[in-house]
Design a protein around this motif. Structure first.
Motif, PDB file in Angstrom:
ATOM      1  N   ILE A 220     -11.674   1.633  -7.962  1.00 62.00           N
ATOM      2  CA  ILE A 220     -10.569   2.583  -8.174  1.00 62.00           C
ATOM      3  C   ILE A 220      -9.235   1.831  -8.184  1.00 62.00           C
ATOM      4  CG2 ILE A 220      -9.275   4.476  -7.115  1.00 62.00           C
ATOM      5  CD1 ILE A 220     -12.054   5.551  -6.147  1.00 62.00           C
ATOM      6  N   ALA A 221      -9.065   0.900  -7.246  1.00 63.68           N
ATOM      7  CA  ALA A 221      -7.822   0.127  -7.173  1.00 63.68           C
ATOM      8  C   ALA A 221      -7.641  -0.704  -8.442  1.00 63.68           C
ATOM      9  CB  ALA A 221      -7.836  -0.771  -5.938  1.00 63.68           C
ATOM     10  N   GLU A 222      -8.718  -1.354  -8.900  1.00 61.80           N
ATOM     11  CA  GLU A 222      -8.650  -2.157 -10.128  1.00 61.80           C
ATOM     12  C   GLU A 222      -8.242  -1.286 -11.313  1.00 61.80           C
ATOM     13  OE1 GLU A 222     -12.528  -3.959 -10.413  1.00 61.80           O
ATOM     14  OE2 GLU A 222     -11.932  -5.671  -9.177  1.00 61.80           O
ATOM     15  N   LYS A 223      -8.839  -0.097 -11.402  1.00 59.47           N
ATOM     16  CA  LYS A 223      -8.533   0.821 -12.506  1.00 59.47           C
ATOM     17  C   LYS A 223      -7.062   1.268 -12.431  1.00 59.47           C
ATOM     18  CE  LYS A 223      -9.837   5.424 -14.102  1.00 59.47           C
ATOM     19  NZ  LYS A 223      -8.853   6.236 -13.404  1.00 59.47           N
TER      20      LYS A 223
ATOM     21  N   LYS B  61      -1.383   9.171 -10.253  1.00 61.99           N
ATOM     22  CA  LYS B  61      -0.657   9.072  -8.988  1.00 61.99           C
ATOM     23  C   LYS B  61      -0.553   7.603  -8.627  1.00 61.99           C
ATOM     24  CE  LYS B  61      -0.969  10.637  -4.247  1.00 61.99           C
ATOM     25  NZ  LYS B  61      -1.652   9.641  -3.452  1.00 61.99           N
ATOM     26  N   ASN B  62       0.636   7.184  -8.243  1.00 62.54           N
ATOM     27  CA  ASN B  62       0.821   5.770  -7.938  1.00 62.54           C
ATOM     28  C   ASN B  62       0.550   5.511  -6.463  1.00 62.54           C
ATOM     29  OD1 ASN B  62       1.483   3.129  -7.765  1.00 62.54           O
ATOM     30  ND2 ASN B  62       3.647   3.395  -8.139  1.00 62.54           N
ATOM     31  N   ASN B  63      -0.552   4.783  -6.206  1.00 64.08           N
ATOM     32  CA  ASN B  63      -0.905   4.422  -4.837  1.00 64.08           C
ATOM     33  C   ASN B  63      -0.380   3.042  -4.464  1.00 64.08           C
ATOM     34  OD1 ASN B  63      -2.392   6.813  -4.550  1.00 64.08           O
ATOM     35  ND2 ASN B  63      -4.163   5.887  -5.543  1.00 64.08           N
ATOM     36  N   TYR B  64       0.311   2.394  -5.386  1.00 63.24           N
ATOM     37  CA  TYR B  64       0.733   1.014  -5.162  1.00 63.24           C
ATOM     38  C   TYR B  64       2.211   0.830  -5.510  1.00 63.24           C
ATOM     39  CZ  TYR B  64      -4.293   0.959  -5.285  1.00 63.24           C
ATOM     40  OH  TYR B  64      -5.600   1.255  -5.051  1.00 63.24           O
ATOM     41  N   PRO B  65       3.093   1.481  -4.753  1.00 60.42           N
ATOM     42  CA  PRO B  65       4.521   1.399  -5.095  1.00 60.42           C
ATOM     43  C   PRO B  65       5.085  -0.014  -5.010  1.00 60.42           C
ATOM     44  CG  PRO B  65       4.216   2.464  -2.958  1.00 60.42           C
ATOM     45  CD  PRO B  65       2.856   2.297  -3.566  1.00 60.42           C
ATOM     46  N   GLU B  66       4.521  -0.873  -4.127  1.00 61.32           N
ATOM     47  CA  GLU B  66       5.063  -2.232  -4.013  1.00 61.32           C
ATOM     48  C   GLU B  66       4.818  -3.016  -5.300  1.00 61.32           C
ATOM     49  OE1 GLU B  66       0.868  -2.625  -2.189  1.00 61.32           O
ATOM     50  OE2 GLU B  66       2.410  -1.098  -2.305  1.00 61.32           O
ATOM     51  N   TYR B  67       3.657  -2.808  -5.912  1.00 59.91           N
ATOM     52  CA  TYR B  67       3.365  -3.524  -7.164  1.00 59.91           C
ATOM     53  C   TYR B  67       4.174  -2.944  -8.321  1.00 59.91           C
ATOM     54  CZ  TYR B  67      -0.365  -5.597  -4.465  1.00 59.91           C
ATOM     55  OH  TYR B  67      -1.050  -6.270  -3.506  1.00 59.91           O
TER      56      TYR B  67
ATOM     57  N   SER C 232     -14.493  -6.408   4.262  1.00 55.59           N
ATOM     58  CA  SER C 232     -15.035  -5.056   4.483  1.00 55.59           C
ATOM     59  C   SER C 232     -13.957  -4.063   4.921  1.00 55.59           C
ATOM     60  CB  SER C 232     -16.173  -5.078   5.516  1.00 55.59           C
ATOM     61  OG  SER C 232     -17.206  -5.909   5.054  1.00 55.59           O
ATOM     62  N   GLU C 233     -12.707  -4.305   4.486  1.00 59.82           N
ATOM     63  CA  GLU C 233     -11.629  -3.360   4.780  1.00 59.82           C
ATOM     64  C   GLU C 233     -11.650  -2.196   3.799  1.00 59.82           C
ATOM     65  OE1 GLU C 233      -7.950  -5.568   4.816  1.00 59.82           O
ATOM     66  OE2 GLU C 233      -8.623  -6.852   6.461  1.00 59.82           O
ATOM     67  N   ILE C 234     -12.178  -2.444   2.606  1.00 57.29           N
ATOM     68  CA  ILE C 234     -12.331  -1.374   1.613  1.00 57.29           C
ATOM     69  C   ILE C 234     -13.750  -1.439   1.040  1.00 57.29           C
ATOM     70  CG2 ILE C 234      -9.885  -1.294   0.977  1.00 57.29           C
ATOM     71  CD1 ILE C 234     -10.559  -2.866  -1.565  1.00 57.29           C
ATOM     72  N   THR C 235     -14.194  -0.323   0.467  1.00 55.33           N
ATOM     73  CA  THR C 235     -15.549  -0.267  -0.100  1.00 55.33           C
ATOM     74  C   THR C 235     -15.526  -0.735  -1.553  1.00 55.33           C
ATOM     75  OG1 THR C 235     -15.293   1.982  -0.927  1.00 55.33           O
ATOM     76  CG2 THR C 235     -16.069   1.747   1.361  1.00 55.33           C
ATOM     77  N   GLU C 236     -16.724  -0.908  -2.104  1.00 52.10           N
ATOM     78  CA  GLU C 236     -16.865  -1.300  -3.514  1.00 52.10           C
ATOM     79  C   GLU C 236     -16.208  -0.245  -4.418  1.00 52.10           C
ATOM     80  OE1 GLU C 236     -17.896  -3.782  -6.550  1.00 52.10           O
ATOM     81  OE2 GLU C 236     -18.469  -4.214  -4.481  1.00 52.10           O
TER      82      GLU C 236
END
Length: 184
Positions: A154-157, A2-8, A145-149
């Motif tokens: 998950i974002a990096e992956k 699932k694409n959570n980053y349509p801008e990229y 601290s806007e997002i957790t580790e």
């Protein structure tokens, strides 16, 4: 995935579109109107793309004809083509210009294939730069601290998977153009 980053993803697709456009302007043995996309004609004092002032046709697989809508532009169009990087001298018959595409030599085919690979590498670098920017943004969000580790991992992956998919797309575009060029 699932694409959570349509801008990229959109930015990466623009890189691939730019690559496809750049490759379409490379002459590959056959006549293609796209080789004239970068040719600008002096149209009453302003540089204008040749496709906007003339009809471009492909009457034969190795020939293009350029017929200006204004007959007075014939000489200007001829001059613009000769000064461009097309590498073909047009034949002026008084009404239109004929561009005969000679078969490419083996050496020229290899040179063009190298250029195609170079453009492909540049597109891959552009895609990877978008990944770097995205990862920098995610790390900054983590720092604030806007997002957790876990969210960062998950974002990096997800971004890495998206980059891998886009690089495969770049390779497909490059491979198709190389095949077209090396085809005798």
């Amino acid at each position: 995935m699932k694409n959570n980053y349509p801008e990229y993803e959109a930015k990466m697709k623009k890189c691939i579109d730019a690559l496809a456009y750049e490759l379409s302007t490379i002459r590959a043995g056959r006549a293609s109107a796209a080789v004239l996309d970068k040719v600008m004609v002096d149209y009453y004092g302003s540089p204008t793309p040749i496709a906007q002032v003339a009809a471009i046709a492909t009457p034969e697989p190795r020939m293009l004809t350029v017929t200006p809508w204004d007959p007075q532009l014939l000489r200007a169009a001829e001059k613009a083509i000769m000064q461009s990087e097309v590498g073909i001298t047009p034949v002026n018959d008084g009404k239109c210009l004929r561009l005969n595409f000679p078969p490419l030599t083996e050496e020229r085919r290899r040179d063009l294939a190298k250029n195609v690979k170079k453009y492909g590498e540049e597109a891959k670098v552009a895609v990877r730069n978008i990944r770097r920017d995205a990862l920098d943004k995610f790390k900054a969000q983590k720092k604030k601290s806007e997002i957790t580790e876990d969210d960062l991992k998950i974002a990096e992956k997800d971004i890495t998977e998206l980059v891998d998919k886009m690089i495969k797309e770049v390779e497909k575009v490059v491979e198709a153009k190389e095949k077209e060029i090396l085809e005798v």
